[in-house]
Design an enzyme around this catalytic site. Structure first.
Site, mmCIF file in Angstrom:
data_model
loop_
_atom_site.group_PDB
_atom_site.id
_atom_site.type_symbol
_atom_site.label_atom_id
_atom_site.label_comp_id
_atom_site.label_asym_id
_atom_site.label_seq_id
_atom_site.Cartn_x
_atom_site.Cartn_y
_atom_site.Cartn_z
ATOM 1 N N LYS A 151 -0.758 -2.937 -41.586
ATOM 2 C CA LYS A 151 -0.716 -4.207 -40.880
ATOM 3 C C LYS A 151 -2.113 -4.645 -40.468
ATOM 4 O O LYS A 151 -3.022 -3.844 -40.266
ATOM 5 C CB LYS A 151 0.174 -4.106 -39.635
ATOM 6 C CG LYS A 151 -0.343 -3.168 -38.557
ATOM 7 C CD LYS A 151 0.661 -2.995 -37.449
ATOM 8 C CE LYS A 151 0.151 -1.971 -36.407
ATOM 9 N NZ LYS A 151 1.163 -1.650 -35.402
ATOM 10 N N GLU A 187 0.834 -1.199 0.000
ATOM 11 C CA GLU A 187 0.000 0.000 0.000
ATOM 12 C C GLU A 187 0.869 1.249 0.000
ATOM 13 O O GLU A 187 1.878 1.334 0.698
ATOM 14 C CB GLU A 187 -0.906 -0.012 1.236
ATOM 15 C CG GLU A 187 -1.886 1.151 1.292
ATOM 16 C CD GLU A 187 -2.800 1.070 2.497
ATOM 17 O OE1 GLU A 187 -3.053 2.126 3.119
ATOM 18 O OE2 GLU A 187 -3.251 -0.047 2.827
ATOM 19 N N ALA A 229 7.981 -4.577 -29.778
ATOM 20 C CA ALA A 229 8.857 -4.320 -30.941
ATOM 21 C C ALA A 229 8.638 -5.330 -32.059
ATOM 22 O O ALA A 229 9.424 -5.378 -33.008
ATOM 23 C CB ALA A 229 10.331 -4.294 -30.535
#
Length: 316
Positions: free
Chosen positions: A192, A40, A224
């Site tokens: 793409k 926390e 990548a």
């Protein structure tokens, strides 16, 4: 008395914040980010911010603790009676979830905007949002900086003979077109098709790249995989050299392996996200001065139009 400007850093952007302060000409504010044994988070300002302009520098890349830490910093500043709380988000996490593109999914970018506003932010300064329309998710002012201000000088000093810009997908064409117009250069598109997130099914090149020095420009590099495939395809189509300039180096999974194995000459990234490790092909350039000027202009109620490098060229 005029309110002071104070800059504080979250743990995710400590180094960048220190550089911003050097460019701005001030000391980084004192804050202690405590963590309980269960993880926390509890931020504590170690100096008064009452009546001040408080700038909180924190990128919200994974893990989600970075976002939670930022929200708690905003809340702490608000409860400490800061005059204005300006969130400096070099990298806006969850920006890829900008629309409902299939049934029963969240719009994460909108949810983050809601949380920042609800926590008490008065303004957001960020860079290269994955989708520019995310600015409209906020009901507070958003200063959306453009990485072309640091990329254009870098490209200029490369002195590439047959400079051509490549968009890694159709969605990046507007960004690429502006930079290509600045250099009066041609551009091509790598179209793409994805099966699912981080997995490309097919890619084609739209345009002639024969004997060209290609510069791919995009906002995010995650695994990548797209870069590796695009660079290989461009070389296969006759490109003389291929390099990439990417704003946010998320670089997860096999990203470093993909970069090293690729035909890229280099991958140039900004320091909006700290690099996980060094790489012979990865070069980092700083955005500190750009953010420092944006912070000063926000504090002094000045325009940030002069920070947009390609806009200056078009106006002349």
């Amino acid at each position: 008395m005029n309110p002071n400007a104070k800059i504080f850093a979250g743990t995710g952007s400590q180094n960048l914040a220190e550089q911003i302060c050097r460019s701005y000409g001030c000391q980084l504010g004192k804050i202690n980010i405590q963590k309980f044994s269960d993880g926390e988070i509890q931020p504590i300002f170690l100096e008064s911010v009452r009546g001040d302009f408080v700038f909180l520098v924190q990128s919200t890349y994974a893990p989600a603790d970075n976002l939670m830490e930022l929200l708690l910093m905003i809340d702490a500043a608000r409860r400490a009676s800061a005059y204005k709380i300006i969130v400096v988000l070099p990298y806006y996490g969850y920006a890829r979830q900008d629309r409902k593109d299939r049934p029963r999914v969240a719009i994460g970018a909108k949810l983050v905007a809601n949380m920042l506003t609800a926590a008490g932010a008065d303004r957001v300064i960020t860079m290269d949002l994955h989708a520019p329309q995310i600015q409209g998710y906020f009901d507070i002012p958003v200063d959306h900086l453009d990485s072309s201000a640091v990329f254009i000088p870098y490209i200029t000093q490369l002195r590439l003979e047959n400079l051509t810009f490549a968009a890694p997908d159709v969605g990046a064409t507007n960004r690429i077109r502006e930079i290509a117009n600045y250099f009066e250069a041609e551009m091509v598109i790598c179209d793409k098709h994805r099966k699912r997130a981080n997995e490309i099914a097919s890619m084609v090149v739209i345009g002639d790249v024969t004997d060209k020095d290609i510069v791919i420009i995009d906002d995010i590099c995650d695994t990548a995989g797209t870069l590796k495939k695009a660079a290989a395809l461009l070389k296969e189509k006759g490109a003389r050299s291929v390099r990439a300039l990417i704003t946010h180096a998320v670089l997860s999974g096999k990203a470093y392996e993909n970069i090293e194995e690729s035909v890229l000459e280099e991958l140039v990234v900004c320091d909006t996200i700290p690099l996980k490790k060094p790489s012979s092909k990865v070069k980092c350039i700083t955005t500190a001065e750009l953010f420092a000027v944006a912070i000063r202009n926000a504090y002094e109620n000045k325009s940030i139009n002069n920070l947009f490098f390609h806009s200056q060229r078009r106006d002349k």
